[in-house]
Design a protein around this motif. Structure first.
Motif, mmCIF file in Angstrom:
data_model
loop_
_atom_site.group_PDB
_atom_site.id
_atom_site.type_symbol
_atom_site.label_atom_id
_atom_site.label_comp_id
_atom_site.label_asym_id
_atom_site.label_seq_id
_atom_site.Cartn_x
_atom_site.Cartn_y
_atom_site.Cartn_z
ATOM 1 N N ASP A 1 13.786 92.454 13.575
ATOM 2 C CA ASP A 1 14.040 90.972 13.224
ATOM 3 C C ASP A 1 12.900 90.291 13.081
ATOM 4 O OD1 ASP A 1 15.377 88.601 13.208
ATOM 5 O OD2 ASP A 1 16.393 88.739 15.147
ATOM 6 N N TRP A 2 12.469 90.289 11.744
ATOM 7 C CA TRP A 2 10.628 89.553 11.614
ATOM 8 C C TRP A 2 11.102 88.064 11.656
ATOM 9 C CZ3 TRP A 2 8.310 93.330 12.610
ATOM 10 C CH2 TRP A 2 8.401 94.747 12.272
ATOM 11 N N ALA A 3 12.268 87.547 11.346
ATOM 12 C CA ALA A 3 12.249 85.961 11.243
ATOM 13 C C ALA A 3 12.260 85.408 12.669
ATOM 14 C CB ALA A 3 13.734 85.767 10.432
ATOM 15 N N THR A 4 13.070 86.193 13.818
ATOM 16 C CA THR A 4 12.892 85.848 15.096
ATOM 17 C C THR A 4 11.807 85.824 15.602
ATOM 18 O OG1 THR A 4 15.264 86.275 15.167
ATOM 19 C CG2 THR A 4 14.048 86.018 17.554
ATOM 20 N N ALA A 5 11.096 87.040 15.529
ATOM 21 C CA ALA A 5 9.331 87.210 15.803
ATOM 22 C C ALA A 5 8.528 86.285 15.377
ATOM 23 C CB ALA A 5 9.071 88.438 15.507
ATOM 24 N N ASP A 6 8.773 85.702 14.019
ATOM 25 C CA ASP A 6 7.921 84.777 13.647
ATOM 26 C C ASP A 6 8.190 83.434 14.022
ATOM 27 O OD1 ASP A 6 6.704 86.654 11.931
ATOM 28 O OD2 ASP A 6 7.664 86.553 10.232
ATOM 29 N N ALA A 7 9.386 82.984 14.224
ATOM 30 C CA ALA A 7 9.859 81.829 14.861
ATOM 31 C C ALA A 7 9.232 81.683 16.101
ATOM 32 C CB ALA A 7 11.554 81.741 14.727
ATOM 33 N N LEU B 1 6.943 86.549 25.080
ATOM 34 C CA LEU B 1 6.164 87.318 24.184
ATOM 35 C C LEU B 1 7.018 88.555 24.386
ATOM 36 C CD1 LEU B 1 2.266 86.927 24.821
ATOM 37 C CD2 LEU B 1 3.713 86.283 22.691
ATOM 38 N N ASP B 2 7.668 88.912 25.215
ATOM 39 C CA ASP B 2 8.429 90.126 25.472
ATOM 40 C C ASP B 2 9.812 89.907 24.835
ATOM 41 O OD1 ASP B 2 6.996 91.281 27.275
ATOM 42 O OD2 ASP B 2 8.046 90.726 29.188
ATOM 43 N N GLN B 3 10.323 88.914 24.532
ATOM 44 C CA GLN B 3 11.365 88.736 23.457
ATOM 45 C C GLN B 3 11.043 88.722 22.044
ATOM 46 O OE1 GLN B 3 12.844 84.744 24.364
ATOM 47 N NE2 GLN B 3 13.504 85.012 26.518
ATOM 48 N N ARG B 4 9.776 88.394 21.841
ATOM 49 C CA ARG B 4 9.362 88.428 20.258
ATOM 50 C C ARG B 4 9.029 89.967 20.145
ATOM 51 N NH1 ARG B 4 3.702 88.707 18.526
ATOM 52 N NH2 ARG B 4 3.452 88.226 16.227
ATOM 53 N N GLU B 5 8.478 90.807 21.215
ATOM 54 C CA GLU B 5 8.152 92.301 21.050
ATOM 55 C C GLU B 5 9.626 92.780 20.757
ATOM 56 O OE1 GLU B 5 5.258 94.269 20.638
ATOM 57 O OE2 GLU B 5 4.915 92.070 20.046
ATOM 58 N N ALA B 6 10.615 92.533 21.428
ATOM 59 C CA ALA B 6 11.902 93.120 21.379
ATOM 60 C C ALA B 6 12.650 92.808 19.906
ATOM 61 C CB ALA B 6 12.965 92.570 22.372
ATOM 62 N N ALA B 7 12.180 91.524 19.638
ATOM 63 C CA ALA B 7 12.653 91.216 17.982
ATOM 64 C C ALA B 7 11.900 92.095 16.901
ATOM 65 C CB ALA B 7 12.681 89.735 17.857
ATOM 66 N N ARG B 8 10.651 92.196 17.290
ATOM 67 C CA ARG B 8 9.992 93.082 16.330
ATOM 68 C C ARG B 8 10.456 94.727 16.349
ATOM 69 N NH1 ARG B 8 4.537 91.391 15.084
ATOM 70 N NH2 ARG B 8 3.637 93.603 15.726
ATOM 71 N N GLY B 9 10.633 94.845 17.650
ATOM 72 C CA GLY B 9 11.320 96.370 17.781
ATOM 73 C C GLY B 9 12.488 96.522 16.857
ATOM 74 N N ARG B 10 13.256 95.501 16.878
ATOM 75 C CA ARG B 10 14.636 95.798 16.192
ATOM 76 C C ARG B 10 14.692 95.311 14.635
ATOM 77 N NH1 ARG B 10 15.944 91.478 20.074
ATOM 78 N NH2 ARG B 10 16.193 89.469 18.887
ATOM 79 N N LEU C 1 -0.867 77.291 21.870
ATOM 80 C CA LEU C 1 -1.059 78.738 22.061
ATOM 81 C C LEU C 1 -1.358 79.519 20.657
ATOM 82 C CD1 LEU C 1 1.514 79.611 24.681
ATOM 83 C CD2 LEU C 1 -0.651 78.595 25.167
ATOM 84 N N VAL C 2 -2.379 80.229 20.776
ATOM 85 C CA VAL C 2 -2.969 81.092 19.789
ATOM 86 C C VAL C 2 -2.419 82.478 20.071
ATOM 87 C CG1 VAL C 2 -4.562 82.402 18.623
ATOM 88 C CG2 VAL C 2 -4.630 79.816 19.063
ATOM 89 N N ILE C 3 -1.557 83.054 19.382
ATOM 90 C CA ILE C 3 -0.974 84.561 19.701
ATOM 91 C C ILE C 3 -1.911 85.557 18.679
ATOM 92 C CG2 ILE C 3 1.022 86.046 19.695
ATOM 93 C CD1 ILE C 3 0.888 83.605 21.704
ATOM 94 N N GLU C 4 -2.126 86.640 19.130
ATOM 95 C CA GLU C 4 -2.916 87.728 18.727
ATOM 96 C C GLU C 4 -2.303 88.859 18.858
ATOM 97 O OE1 GLU C 4 -7.665 87.275 18.710
ATOM 98 O OE2 GLU C 4 -6.954 86.157 20.320
ATOM 99 N N ARG D 1 6.781 83.216 17.408
ATOM 100 C CA ARG D 1 5.176 83.147 17.224
ATOM 101 C C ARG D 1 4.982 81.671 16.825
ATOM 102 N NH1 ARG D 1 3.289 85.815 12.408
ATOM 103 N NH2 ARG D 1 4.131 83.846 11.591
ATOM 104 N N ASP D 2 5.713 81.158 15.727
ATOM 105 C CA ASP D 2 5.360 79.756 15.311
ATOM 106 C C ASP D 2 5.381 78.620 16.381
ATOM 107 O OD1 ASP D 2 4.631 80.884 12.919
ATOM 108 O OD2 ASP D 2 6.568 80.426 12.033
#
Length: 465
Positions: A433-439, A422-431, A449-452, A441-442
């Motif tokens: 990089d929505w595609a990586t963040a969504d990938a 999730l930290d990696q996802r947050e880092a992607a969102r910070g820059r 897992l369910v992510i909220e 999460r998916d």
């Protein structure tokens, strides 16, 4: 406040008027213990558990009797097939039923009498019926004379001329084929008890009439059971009890079935789903939600998809409860449920409408959480807990402690690993990089897992099984 219930005998919803103010007496036909229970059996216990809880919430003192039929044709047949004593089969399956009731959160009955413990009461009732001209002995059997009771078949709304009375082997000497057996003459190798008419064993219908009389008296409030019991069982119970001089039940409530492919769930059809197996794959609280939240008079068509939907729906409630507890600590249930919830429950135990109030309150609580309104979120949780408590579904109730058998010992390890992702996802969102963040999460969701995303950061939970 008036509770209204659908009375099968009146074929309409009636205001509930207790025999004794402030008290409710209920007799529920319980298990015939020839085999372990499937979820169709347990549904009846669940429905009447919710009814009992609602009466108690409304301030009534409830006496709840649920019998055990531990001797009948099916148990004797199983005994012969398995080469085991009839009482061994009965006791083993009685324990399995009680385990099933307990696993799904049903409160124990006030009394749980076994049929074989009440032979004396049955003999007394038969003697009285023979003396009154409503029963007779033939070939060691004792039969009820249906023509002697003019009200016969009022509950099931049948015509006597068209009646096909179920019967079993050995029922000889009937004056009329429509008469039913209260006592069956002994057969070689079968269990039997001594009576003035010879050795034998009780008929199914006599058992409940005698036990209801012993524990609830000549008249009581509510008699319940599944739709399939209306005839012959409940019809014959009424005939015996009223001909004996009892006024018997004032209201008759019947729950619908659990079906598979449109047929009633039944061991004989080979389409049953045992409770002991179901709880290995689904959390018991989810099974309770699945079986207990449809209206008690509505059929439930069993499917894995419906169970997954129930799991997801309850997970939304649990998620809200957990988030508020994390924010505000444990919140006690409110003293009263919301008015709309009470109105639904008073109207023939309208659990689906009451559950809609629960979900609406959860949504309001989630909005309060999103707005960082701790007090409003805690107030909604108090209401939710009060409502869930009535339904037996409060995840914070000690009943459900340890219900989530999902590897709690590993929770800390899994949490650390998920947090790294999730930290990696947050880092992607910070820059951005929505595609990586969504990938990311998916991929987590595909892992179960369910992510909220919340104002306090991302949260994870396990999805449905």
């Amino acid at each position: 406040m008036t509770i209204r219930l659908y009375d099968t005998s009146a074929r309409q919803i009636r205001d509930f008027d207790p025999l004794t103010p402030g008290c409710v007496s209920i007799y529920l036909c319980g298990a015939t213990v020839q085999a372990a229970p499937h979820i169709g059996h347990i549904r009846s216990g669940l429905n009447f558990d919710i009814l009992r809880r609602w009466f108690e919430y409304r301030g009534y003192d409830v006496t709840f009797v649920r019998n055990v039929t531990d001797i009948d044709d099916k148990i004797i047949t199983k005994s012969a097939e398995q080469g085991r004593p009839w009482w061994s089969i009965g006791y083993e399956n009685e324990r399995a039923f009680n385990d099933g009731y307990a696993a799904l959160g049903c409160l124990p009955p006030t009394y749980e009498p076994r049929a074989t413990g009440h032979i004396t009461e049955m003999v007394e009732m038969m003697r009285g019926l023979i003396e009154r001209g409503h029963a007779y002995e033939a070939d060691g059997n004792v039969y009820f004379d249906v023509r002697s009771f003019p009200e016969y078949l009022k509950l099931s709304n049948q015509e006597l001329d068209n009646l096909q009375q179920p019967s079993s082997a050995g029922e000889t000497g009937k004056r009329d084929p429509r008469d039913f057996a209260m006592w069956k003459a002994a057969k070689p190798g079968e269990p039997s008890w001594e009576t003035p008419w010879g050795r034998g064993r009780p008929g199914w219908h006599l058992e409940c009439s005698a036990m209801a009389h012993k524990y609830l008296g000549r008249q009581f409030d509510i008699h319940g059971g599944g739709l399939d019991l209306i005839f012959p069982h409940h019809e014959n119970e009424i005939a015996q009890a009223k001909a004996y001089g009892d006024e018997f039940a004032r209201y008759w409530l019947h729950n619908a079935w659990v079906t598979m492919s449109g047929e009633k769930m039944s061991k004989s059809l080979g389409n049953s789903v045992l409770v002991s197996e179901m709880v290995k794959h689904w959390r018991p609280i989810v099974l309770r939600y699945y079986l207990g939240t449809p209206h008690y008079r509505s059929m439930i068509e069993y499917s894995e998809e419906a169970l997954r939907e129930a799991d997801a729906a309850f997970a939304r409630i649990e998620g809200f409860v957990q988030r508020v507890v994390e924010l505000a600590g444990e919140v006690e249930p409110a003293a009263e449920v919301p008015a709309a919830f009470a109105e639904a429950m008073d109207d023939d135990l309208g659990v689906p409408q009451a559950l809609a109030v629960v979900h609406t309150t959860v949504r309001q609580g989630n909005s309060a959480l999103a707005a960082d309104d701790k007090d409003a979120a805690a107030a909604r949780l108090a209401e939710v807990r009060a409502m869930l408590g009535v339904l037996g579904l409060d995840p914070l109730d000690p009943q459900w402690a340890g219900d989530d058998d999902r590897g709690e010992d590993l929770h800390g390890v899994v949490d650390s690993l998920v947090r790294l992702v999730l930290d990696q996802r947050e880092a992607a969102r910070g820059r951005k990089d929505w595609a990586t963040a969504d990938a990311i999460r998916d991929q987590l969701q595909r892992s179960g897992l369910v992510i909220e995303d919340s104002p306090h950061g991302p949260r994870w939970s396990l999805g449905g099984r």
